[in-house]
Motif scaffolding. Sequence first.
Motif, mmCIF file in Angstrom:
data_model
loop_
_atom_site.group_PDB
_atom_site.id
_atom_site.type_symbol
_atom_site.label_atom_id
_atom_site.label_comp_id
_atom_site.label_asym_id
_atom_site.label_seq_id
_atom_site.Cartn_x
_atom_site.Cartn_y
_atom_site.Cartn_z
ATOM 1 N N ALA A 110 46.201 55.291 33.852
ATOM 2 C CA ALA A 110 45.710 54.109 34.347
ATOM 3 C C ALA A 110 44.995 53.891 32.580
ATOM 4 C CB ALA A 110 45.254 53.751 35.510
ATOM 5 N N LEU A 112 52.277 49.399 42.471
ATOM 6 C CA LEU A 112 52.061 50.926 42.506
ATOM 7 C C LEU A 112 51.897 51.386 44.584
ATOM 8 C CD1 LEU A 112 48.796 51.232 40.061
ATOM 9 C CD2 LEU A 112 51.454 50.970 38.890
ATOM 10 N N ALA A 148 52.059 56.636 39.017
ATOM 11 C CA ALA A 148 51.969 56.132 38.273
ATOM 12 C C ALA A 148 51.416 56.989 37.659
ATOM 13 C CB ALA A 148 51.006 54.959 37.702
ATOM 14 N N ALA A 173 49.799 52.729 33.697
ATOM 15 C CA ALA A 173 49.417 51.842 34.121
ATOM 16 C C ALA A 173 48.624 50.823 33.193
ATOM 17 C CB ALA A 173 48.885 51.350 35.124
ATOM 18 N N THR A 213 49.637 45.274 35.082
ATOM 19 C CA THR A 213 49.634 44.829 36.528
ATOM 20 C C THR A 213 47.895 44.446 37.048
ATOM 21 O OG1 THR A 213 49.559 45.538 38.987
ATOM 22 C CG2 THR A 213 48.920 47.169 37.767
#
Length: 250
Positions: free
Chosen positions: A215, A207, A212, A31, A201
């Motif tokens: 990140a 999420l 995920a 992410a 995002t």
Amino acid sequence: MLSIENLTVEVDDKRILNGVNMSIREGETHALFGPNGTGKSSLLFTIAGIPKYKVTDGKIYYKRKDITDAPMDERAKLGIGILFQHPPVIRGVKLRDMVRISMESRNPGKKITDEEIAGLARKLNLESFLDRDVNSGFSGGEIKRSELLQLLAQRPEFVMLDEPDSGVDLVNIGLVGNTINELLEKEKKTMERTKSGLIITHFGNILDFVKADKAYVMMKGKMLCQGNPVELLDDIRKNGYGECMSCMRR
């Protein structure tokens, strides 16, 4: 699966990405967080090969192949797919035809039936949209589902999703999340997955539905930090991006 090394990118002689590094292994979902206008979408567009994003330094490797200078259609054939945050309306092209083209691209020589297309559209409650021009008159959430339908038809091995939760109401966010999970083979054990993904995002709502593995936070075209998605998102939700700006200044 995807490796980015010291990537620097310009658009119209303006630098928008500066020394970006990233590595996403097969089966992983990463992410990318960051404020608006900080370069997140530009990174996806560069990976996809959109021509106006000029790489001035660094490399992009996909499945160990250097695709830094590869054209967009070649990257798509290699298995890279993208969901745009603001996709265009395509007048004169029916959604049914777009889905058929996407399905045929991964099944050369196979005749795709209307029943197969309808079955795929049913997953996203889009059967009644199949004979409408692509994205014409669609709401924000309907556009997202239309784009996801095309990705389901294409079945890319590396999936890039630009703000898949923006404009999606509470009724459909779960549907969008489930579709992304299907694209990324989340029903399989981690070691059995062959699909990978990168999700941009802003608020992190998606999420809550799609797990995920890692990140990053991007600010002003640079990767500032990386870590556990839940911990990073929790900190951003509590403190905003102010602390990230402080780190950047230091």
